[in-house]
Design a protein around this motif. Structure first.
Motif, PDB file in Angstrom:
ATOM      1  N   LEU B  22       0.850  -1.199   0.000  1.00  0.00           N
ATOM      2  CA  LEU B  22       0.000   0.000   0.000  1.00  0.00           C
ATOM      3  C   LEU B  22       0.881   1.243   0.000  1.00  0.00           C
ATOM      4  CD1 LEU B  22      -2.627  -1.162   2.667  1.00  0.00           C
ATOM      5  CD2 LEU B  22      -2.946  -1.050   0.194  1.00  0.00           C
ATOM      6  N   PRO B  23       0.363   2.355  -0.512  1.00  0.00           N
ATOM      7  CA  PRO B  23       1.194   3.565  -0.564  1.00  0.00           C
ATOM      8  C   PRO B  23       1.426   4.152   0.828  1.00  0.00           C
ATOM      9  CG  PRO B  23      -1.031   4.054  -1.292  1.00  0.00           C
ATOM     10  CD  PRO B  23      -0.970   2.576  -1.093  1.00  0.00           C
ATOM     11  N   VAL B  24       2.627   4.659   1.046  1.00  0.00           N
ATOM     12  CA  VAL B  24       2.957   5.323   2.309  1.00  0.00           C
ATOM     13  C   VAL B  24       2.314   6.703   2.283  1.00  0.00           C
ATOM     14  CG1 VAL B  24       4.856   6.269   3.675  1.00  0.00           C
ATOM     15  CG2 VAL B  24       5.079   4.024   2.620  1.00  0.00           C
ATOM     16  N   MET B  25       1.496   7.004   3.303  1.00  0.00           N
ATOM     17  CA  MET B  25       0.686   8.233   3.268  1.00  0.00           C
ATOM     18  C   MET B  25       0.907   9.133   4.479  1.00  0.00           C
ATOM     19  SD  MET B  25      -1.270   8.049   0.496  1.00  0.00           S
ATOM     20  CE  MET B  25      -2.765   8.954   0.761  1.00  0.00           C
ATOM     21  N   GLY B  26       2.017   9.020   5.167  1.00  0.00           N
ATOM     22  CA  GLY B  26       2.303   9.906   6.299  1.00  0.00           C
ATOM     23  C   GLY B  26       1.316   9.765   7.428  1.00  0.00           C
ATOM     24  N   ARG B  27       0.517  10.833   7.661  1.00  0.00           N
ATOM     25  CA  ARG B  27      -0.414  10.830   8.791  1.00  0.00           C
ATOM     26  C   ARG B  27      -1.779  10.235   8.441  1.00  0.00           C
ATOM     27  NH1 ARG B  27       0.455  14.743  12.731  1.00  0.00           N
ATOM     28  NH2 ARG B  27      -1.676  15.481  12.615  1.00  0.00           N
ATOM     29  N   SER B  28      -1.993   9.920   7.176  1.00  0.00           N
ATOM     30  CA  SER B  28      -3.303   9.409   6.759  1.00  0.00           C
ATOM     31  C   SER B  28      -3.600   8.063   7.416  1.00  0.00           C
ATOM     32  CB  SER B  28      -3.335   9.249   5.241  1.00  0.00           C
ATOM     33  OG  SER B  28      -4.559   8.665   4.853  1.00  0.00           O
ATOM     34  N   ILE B  29      -4.881   7.849   7.744  1.00  0.00           N
ATOM     35  CA  ILE B  29      -5.267   6.563   8.335  1.00  0.00           C
ATOM     36  C   ILE B  29      -5.917   5.662   7.289  1.00  0.00           C
ATOM     37  CG2 ILE B  29      -5.552   7.412  10.707  1.00  0.00           C
ATOM     38  CD1 ILE B  29      -8.725   6.993   9.577  1.00  0.00           C
ATOM     39  N   VAL B  30      -6.111   6.194   6.056  1.00  0.00           N
ATOM     40  CA  VAL B  30      -6.756   5.389   5.006  1.00  0.00           C
ATOM     41  C   VAL B  30      -5.756   5.127   3.877  1.00  0.00           C
ATOM     42  CG1 VAL B  30      -8.598   5.383   3.271  1.00  0.00           C
ATOM     43  CG2 VAL B  30      -9.064   6.212   5.562  1.00  0.00           C
ATOM     44  N   PHE B  31      -5.724   3.905   3.410  1.00  0.00           N
ATOM     45  CA  PHE B  31      -4.799   3.510   2.343  1.00  0.00           C
ATOM     46  C   PHE B  31      -5.596   2.831   1.229  1.00  0.00           C
ATOM     47  CE2 PHE B  31      -2.868   3.223   6.522  1.00  0.00           C
ATOM     48  CZ  PHE B  31      -1.751   4.027   6.396  1.00  0.00           C
ATOM     49  N   ARG B  32      -5.285   3.225  -0.014  1.00  0.00           N
ATOM     50  CA  ARG B  32      -5.988   2.601  -1.146  1.00  0.00           C
ATOM     51  C   ARG B  32      -5.013   1.708  -1.904  1.00  0.00           C
ATOM     52  NH1 ARG B  32     -10.492   3.811  -4.302  1.00  0.00           N
ATOM     53  NH2 ARG B  32     -10.875   5.735  -3.149  1.00  0.00           N
ATOM     54  N   CYS B  33      -5.423   0.481  -2.116  1.00  0.00           N
ATOM     55  CA  CYS B  33      -4.573  -0.465  -2.838  1.00  0.00           C
ATOM     56  C   CYS B  33      -4.599  -0.101  -4.327  1.00  0.00           C
ATOM     57  CB  CYS B  33      -5.067  -1.889  -2.637  1.00  0.00           C
ATOM     58  SG  CYS B  33      -4.138  -3.092  -3.586  1.00  0.00           S
ATOM     59  N   ALA B  34      -3.422   0.093  -4.894  1.00  0.00           N
ATOM     60  CA  ALA B  34      -3.341   0.475  -6.311  1.00  0.00           C
ATOM     61  C   ALA B  34      -3.721  -0.699  -7.208  1.00  0.00           C
ATOM     62  CB  ALA B  34      -1.923   0.943  -6.631  1.00  0.00           C
ATOM     63  N   ALA B  35      -3.577  -1.916  -6.699  1.00  0.00           N
ATOM     64  CA  ALA B  35      -3.832  -3.088  -7.531  1.00  0.00           C
ATOM     65  C   ALA B  35      -5.321  -3.442  -7.557  1.00  0.00           C
ATOM     66  CB  ALA B  35      -3.015  -4.276  -7.014  1.00  0.00           C
ATOM     67  N   CYS B  36      -5.939  -3.613  -6.382  1.00  0.00           N
ATOM     68  CA  CYS B  36      -7.334  -4.062  -6.362  1.00  0.00           C
ATOM     69  C   CYS B  36      -8.307  -2.941  -5.993  1.00  0.00           C
ATOM     70  CB  CYS B  36      -7.507  -5.255  -5.431  1.00  0.00           C
ATOM     71  SG  CYS B  36      -7.239  -4.865  -3.694  1.00  0.00           S
ATOM     72  N   ARG B  37      -7.815  -1.732  -5.741  1.00  0.00           N
ATOM     73  CA  ARG B  37      -8.604  -0.521  -5.454  1.00  0.00           C
ATOM     74  C   ARG B  37      -9.364  -0.614  -4.123  1.00  0.00           C
ATOM     75  NH1 ARG B  37      -6.462   3.242  -7.601  1.00  0.00           N
ATOM     76  NH2 ARG B  37      -8.296   4.568  -7.623  1.00  0.00           N
ATOM     77  N   ARG B  38      -9.057  -1.593  -3.320  1.00  0.00           N
ATOM     78  CA  ARG B  38      -9.739  -1.681  -2.017  1.00  0.00           C
ATOM     79  C   ARG B  38      -9.133  -0.665  -1.051  1.00  0.00           C
ATOM     80  NH1 ARG B  38     -10.873  -6.772  -3.829  1.00  0.00           N
ATOM     81  NH2 ARG B  38     -12.841  -7.665  -3.092  1.00  0.00           N
ATOM     82  N   LEU B  39      -9.967  -0.276  -0.077  1.00  0.00           N
ATOM     83  CA  LEU B  39      -9.520   0.721   0.894  1.00  0.00           C
ATOM     84  C   LEU B  39      -9.353   0.082   2.266  1.00  0.00           C
ATOM     85  CD1 LEU B  39     -11.932   3.479  -0.283  1.00  0.00           C
ATOM     86  CD2 LEU B  39      -9.484   3.802  -0.127  1.00  0.00           C
ATOM     87  N   TRP B  40      -8.306   0.519   2.964  1.00  0.00           N
ATOM     88  CA  TRP B  40      -8.010  -0.023   4.295  1.00  0.00           C
ATOM     89  C   TRP B  40      -7.805   1.136   5.252  1.00  0.00           C
ATOM     90  CZ3 TRP B  40      -8.854  -5.085   4.341  1.00  0.00           C
ATOM     91  CH2 TRP B  40      -8.765  -5.773   3.113  1.00  0.00           C
TER      92      TRP B  40
END
Lengths: 349, 283
Positions: B22-40
């Motif tokens: 998943l992409p490193v997003m600093g302070r963000s608590i939500v991550f979007r998978c670039a492959a399957c577009r799911r959100l975590w």
């Protein structure tokens, strides 16, 4: 930069910090040492960061923060020699150069890690009470020589309810500081590099034992934060706060305690072991021969004796009680007499 | 694989579905998978699946320069609220009656001797035999019943009462209450579609559990003063929610130093908005 702050007596041992409000970049704040889950390399993670990339193996990592108390330690970065030098410089400076290294003998120098409870994060809450507004009202009343203006203070109370959401950084010592000479110390942190406290470290380093429970620390914190959030001069009737993310942790901060002998007394100095500044120091008091005392003390004694002889022992007893209360410890009367006479007529150090 | 150290855990940031990084997003608590577009979303110790919706712009053509700000939307359980308020008020009224009874004490002030002799020339009032007096300060200030009933009826009539909690990063935390209160007051219609993450989006930094705590205070801050200032009621009232909170991105349009909510119809200073997703990802 790191700081332990010596505060004025009576003020709570608290540092309420808001890096956002003070306009500082959060990314430039503290770091926490962790270990990469992929390659085992040491990482430094900035406060508030949830995801990082390992600079060694380039793995994407996620920092999870489960509930519970964490323990952190700041490694001492000042050597014993530097701490000793800082203490002696401070002593010479405070005594105007009258007391230098050759006038003192250092008894011991110990590195102690002092625990602090620290509550940091976002705080949300509600506070209500009465805001008290006092104003002086002037009224004209008839008097014997015509009219006169009389001033009186009127108090007006208006209820208030305030909702608060702010970033907080509050700390309180977790151990009994009386024996360390660190009363009224607050932890204030800037760009510190904290490491996870391994409980096995206790065998190799001196740590002061935490005596205050997490519940007590939390209660103290919320009570203090209620006073911070309330308008000045208001009476708080009720308050409720919640710490978002619940980050209450123990931080071990390193200090050097140096004890030295000067004359027939032992003094102690506390040095911040992260940056070498002297937090507090007992310095031999300057006992100046007071020319005024040479005249005033015999004159007052003669006046009291001439007025009524028992006034002399009464005044002496009152002065003794005053000195004992001020010192906060009982002093034998004969020692007190010697010390008092020395202070008035002795001179020197 | 994870490393556990005295309460903190460092985990590999991987999609829990397809295993992609998943992409490193600093302070963000939500991550979007670039492959399957799911959100975590980060919630305490683990990454859990999260749904992020995007509010549909009400009418007219969408302006080009839209900024999406994430809000948690919590739906108040209104039947439960009414029942809780009713229980608390009954309990408070009962306490008030008992306090008032306790506060009534026999009036044992000494009778005035002049009055006894029938010479009450200056009109001193003396208590009749068996009189009682009230000890001041023993009452609980309660909100007027009619006003409370009216308020509860007003929000119940809406059918659904939503509280909006700003989840975006902000240099000042108080903005969460002020903007949340503004949005909650406006009661915007919630028409959403799944978010594709496109365009300028501020990163969410507030977790769902934290949002529910904030929602409580935002909700209380929307109460009329006569009800909101009643500490006895507010301190006892635990807000319950009808469902799990939703993370919704709302459209805002920059206007000089401000951004205008296209859904709520209010402005907020642009400086209250912190990091945006693309800035965080690139840093």
């Amino acid at each position: 930069m790191a700081e332990l702050l010596q505060q004025e007596p009576g003020t709570p041992a608290v540092a309420a910090d808001d890096p956002h409000q003070s306009g500082e970049a959060v990314s430039g704040a503290e770091t926490y040492g962790m270990t990469c889950a992929a390659c085992g390399a040491s990482l430094r993670i900035h406060e508030g960061e949830r995801s990082v990339r390992c600079q060694y193996c380039n793995a994407a990592l996620y920092v999870a923060a489960p509930a519970g108390v964490r323990t952190w330690i700041l490694r001492a970065s000042v050597s014993e020699g530097a701490a000793r030098l800082a203490a002696l410089h401070h002593l010479a400076e405070k005594t105007g150069g009258a007391v230098k290294a050759r006038h003192t003998s250092i008894l011991d120098l110990r590195l102690i890690y002092v625990p602090f409870w620290r509550m940091s994060g976002r705080l949300a809450g509600r506070i209500s009470g009465d805001e008290v507004i006092r104003r002086v009202v002037e009224t004209t009343v008839p008097g014997p020589d015509g009219t006169r203006v009389v001033k009186r203070t009127e108090e007006e109370r208006s209820p208030f309810t305030k909702y608060v959401c702010k970033r907080i950084d509050w700390s309180t010592p977790a151990c009994a500081l009386r024996y360390l000479g660190l009363q009224g110390i607050a932890l204030r942190t800037r760009m510190l590099a904290w490491d996870v406290f391994d409980h096995g470290m206790r065998e190799t380093i001196h740590t002061a034992l935490p005596m205050k429970t997490a519940e007590r620390a939390r209660e103290d914190g919320y009570r203090y934060l209620a006073t911070l959030a309330a308008p000045s001069g208001s009476i708080v009737r009720s308050s409720r706060f919640d710490l978002l993310g619940e980050d209450l942790s123990i931080y071990y901060f390193p200090v050097y305690i140096l004890r030295y002998r000067h004359g027939d007394r032992i003094y102690s100095t506390t040095i911040d072991a992260s940056d070498g500044h002297v937090i507090r120091a007992d310095v031999p008091e300057r006992r100046e021969r007071g020319s005024r005392a040479l005249f005033i003390v015999p004159a007052v004694t003669a006046f009291l004796a001439g007025t009524w002889l028992p006034l002399v022992p009464i005044a002496a007893a009152a002065l003794y009680i005053y000195d004992v209360v001020r010192a906060g410890a009982p002093v034998m009367p004969h020692r007190w007499i010697v010390a008092r006479l020395g202070a008035w007529f002795g001179g020197g150090r | 694989m994870s490393m556990k150290t005295d309460g903190l855990t460092v985990q590999r940031l991987q999609c829990q579905h397809c295993g992609a990084e998943l992409p490193v997003m600093g302070r963000s608590i939500v991550f979007r998978c670039a492959a399957c577009r799911r959100l975590w979303a980060a919630s305490g110790e683990h990454l859990g699946p999260v749904r992020v919706d995007r509010a549909v712009i009400p009418s007219g053509p969408a302006p080009g320069d839209i900024l999406h700000l994430p809000f948690w939307v919590a739906e108040i359980d209104l039947p439960r609220l009414e029942s809780d308020v009713s229980k608390i008020m009954n309990s408070l009224r009962h306490t008030q009656v008992r306090l008032a009874e306790a506060a009534l004490v026999p009036d044992d002030r000494e009778p005035d001797p002049l009055t006894e002799l029938g010479l009450n020339l200056i009109g001193i009032e003396t208590p009749p035999s068996g009189a009682q007096r009230i000890v001041p300060g023993a009452a609980i200030a309660l909100p007027p019943s009619a006003e409370l009933d009216f308020f509860l009826r007003t929000i119940a009539d809406q059918g659904i009462f939503r509280v909006f909690v700003p989840a975006f990063d902000s240099p000042g935390e108080q903005v969460r209450l002020s903007v949340g209160r503004l949005m909650t007051h406006r009661r915007p219609e919630l028409r959403t579609a799944p978010s594709d993450g496109a365009g300028r989006t501020a990163v969410p930094v507030i977790q769902a559990a934290e949002a529910l705590i904030l929602a409580r205070y935002i909700f209380f801050s929307t109460f009329p003063a006569s009800i909101g200032s009643c500490a006895a009621l507010i301190d006892r009232l635990e807000v319950q929610y009808a469902a799990e909170p939703l993370l919704v991105e709302f459209p805002f349009v920059p206007h000089g130093g401000e951004v205008e909510s296209l859904v709520g119809g209010f402005h907020i200073p642009a400086r209250t908005i912190g990091a945006l997703a693309e800035e965080t990802a690139s840093s």
